[in-house]
Design an enzyme around this catalytic site. Structure first.
Site, PDB file in Angstrom:
ATOM      1  N   LYS A  38       0.850  -1.201   0.000  1.00 48.70           N
ATOM      2  CA  LYS A  38       0.000   0.000   0.000  1.00 48.70           C
ATOM      3  C   LYS A  38       0.883   1.248   0.000  1.00 48.70           C
ATOM      4  CE  LYS A  38      -0.166  -0.108   5.035  1.00 48.70           C
ATOM      5  NZ  LYS A  38      -0.801  -0.822   6.160  1.00 48.70           N
ATOM      6  N   TYR A 267      16.366  31.098   8.653  1.00 51.28           N
ATOM      7  CA  TYR A 267      15.247  31.907   9.155  1.00 51.28           C
ATOM      8  C   TYR A 267      15.195  31.920  10.680  1.00 51.28           C
ATOM      9  CZ  TYR A 267      13.204  31.796   4.444  1.00 51.28           C
ATOM     10  OH  TYR A 267      12.967  31.925   3.103  1.00 51.28           O
TER      11      TYR A 267
HETATM   12  C1  LIG Z   1      -0.054  -1.881   6.775  1.00 47.16           C
HETATM   13  C2  LIG Z   1      -0.648  -3.148   7.181  1.00 47.16           C
HETATM   14  C3  LIG Z   1       0.152  -4.280   7.380  1.00 47.16           C
HETATM   15  C4  LIG Z   1       1.664  -4.257   7.360  1.00 47.16           C
HETATM   16  O1  LIG Z   1       2.147  -3.732   8.583  1.00 47.16           O
HETATM   17  P1  LIG Z   1       3.714  -3.635   8.891  1.00 47.16           P
HETATM   18  O2  LIG Z   1       3.765  -3.163  10.301  1.00 47.16           O
HETATM   19  O3  LIG Z   1       4.257  -2.633   7.941  1.00 47.16           O
HETATM   20  O4  LIG Z   1       4.284  -4.985   8.688  1.00 47.16           O
HETATM   21  C5  LIG Z   1      -0.490  -5.487   7.643  1.00 47.16           C
HETATM   22  N1  LIG Z   1      -1.836  -5.544   7.723  1.00 47.16           N
HETATM   23  C6  LIG Z   1      -2.633  -4.469   7.566  1.00 47.16           C
HETATM   24  C7  LIG Z   1      -4.118  -4.605   7.664  1.00 47.16           C
HETATM   25  C8  LIG Z   1      -2.059  -3.222   7.307  1.00 47.16           C
HETATM   26  O5  LIG Z   1      -2.842  -2.152   7.162  1.00 47.16           O
END
Ligand SMILES: *Cc1c(COP(=O)(O)O)cnc(C)c1O
Length: 375
Positions: A38, A267
């Site tokens: 994702k 700044y």
């Molecule tokens: C993002 C996600 C993962 C992966 O999690 P990590 O901590 O990056 O391994 C697994 N399951 C779901 C539902 C997620 O949203």
């Protein structure tokens, strides 16, 4: 050819493949992997990431939304694609056309999806999501039986997975996660009975899969570990796995100047030099994901040595103190994330300076800059 930016994010696809294989070896052949890609593969690039992972053996991918699944299919990815945020009516057509597997948790959406798929003479594989204490997506355990009873009678949808998620997998205390895992296992038995078939059960993210083998069930869902970042501190990891960082973020020095003691930098003059100082200007700032919270906090590598960020980070520039580094010249590489010679800066280290977690650092750096793929 357009002129390339001074700033570049290098993605080491060989490291990504290595991490996938290392995880597969550690969980064993009997456990499947859903490669979580994702958010543009945590900033590493959705398509290139998926291709490398598929090459390493990945057959199932996890994305957040339907559009990511569509992009994967249009670029030739053939594995199972699980849409973890599920879909609404807007997404039904793509779910069918691109053979995506949505996570389901809403009985109305499920019924409408069933109707839609039925009208098109198709069947959509779905993963039923249960909320086991995350307080996020999913049906509560007490609603599961009703939900499944309804699902069983629907045409056009077929359950292929049973999914939940741990809220505390990275906590030093592993007991709560053990308890939730046991509960998941018990409910999973009932689910399999009700459905009379074989659903793939999956709950473990990176932290759980590395620290608690009893959470593996049929499939694990690593994200951060694929990208080479430990999900917890080494002391609490309980794993021998050697993961290789995949992302490296570099820029180049565009000016060097010698200033006297007492000179205000950037700044607000929040930083005053306390000695005659050699200052290097870097063409990287908060618009490149090098956030303003790194002002007088961050460090970069130049010639294999650490140079501290001094003063406020600007939109496209920041300054570092290179007084102690020696023969630094304009054009020298500065490493914001990753290794240079013997030294390295990890995503966790940057996250510490930025008061966040490695995940956000990767998404920011990868999302804001031109990526270059190696291997
Ligand atoms: C993002 C996600 C993962 C992966 O999690 P990590 O901590 O990056 O391994 C697994 N399951 C779901 C539902 C997620 O949203």
């Amino acid at each position: 050819m357009t002129t390339p930016s001074f700033n570049r994010v290098e993605i080491d696809l060989a490291a990504l493949s290595h991490n996938y294989r290392a995880i597969q070896n550690s969980v064993g052949k009997g456990v499947e992997i859903m490669a979580v890609i994702k958010s543009d593969a945590y900033g590493h690039g959705l398509i290139r990431g998926a291709e490398a992972l598929a090459g390493a053996g990945a057959a199932t991918f996890g994305v957040a939304e339907v559009e990511e699944g569509v992009a994967l299919r249009e670029n030739g990815i053939t594995g199972n694609i699980v849409v973890m945020l599920g879909c609404s009516e807007d997404g039904f057509e793509d779910v069918l056309d691109y053979r995506l597997q949505p996570v389901v948790f809403d009985p109305d959406v499920l019924e409408n999806l069933s109707k839609f798929a039925g009208e098109h003479g198709k069947t959509v594989p779905v993963h039923v999501k249960m909320d086991l204490g995350m307080g996020r997506l999913g049906i509560l355990p007490e609603q599961i039986a009703d939900f499944l009873a309804r699902l069983k009678n629907l045409k056009g949808v077929t359950p292929v997975g049973f999914i939940s998620h741990f809220p505390l997998a990275d906590s030093p205390d592993r007991q709560k996660t053990r308890d939730q895992s046991r509960r998941f296992g018990e409910i999973m038995q009932e689910v399999q009975q009700i459905l009379g078939g074989k659903c793939v059960s999956h709950i473990a993210n990176s932290a759980a899969l590395l620290r608690l083998p009893e959470t593996h069930f049929d499939m694990v869902r690593p994200g951060i570990a694929l990208y080479g970042c430990p999900p917890v501190t080494p002391e609490t990891m309980h794993s021998e796995l050697s993961l290789r960082p995949v992302m490296r973020f570099t820029t180049r020095i565009i000016q060097i100047k010698q200033v006297p003691a007492g000179c205000g930098i950037s700044y607000g003059h929040t930083y005053l030099t306390d000695r005659p100082t050699k200052v290097a200007v870097l063409p990287v700032g908060y618009d490149d994901g090098y956030l303003r919270s790194l002002s007088s906090q961050g460090q970069v590598l130049i010639r294999g040595r650490r140079a501290p960020v001094i003063g406020r980070i600007c939109m496209n520039a920041c300054m570092v103190d290179v007084t102690d580094i020696g023969d630094v010249v304009t054009g020298d590489e500065a490493v914001l994330l990753g290794c240079q010679k013997e030294e390295s800066i990890t995503a966790d280290e940057v996250a510490g300076w930025m008061n966040t977690i490695s995940y956000e650092v990767l998404c920011l750096f990868g999302g804001k800059n031109t990526r270059i793929y190696k291997n």
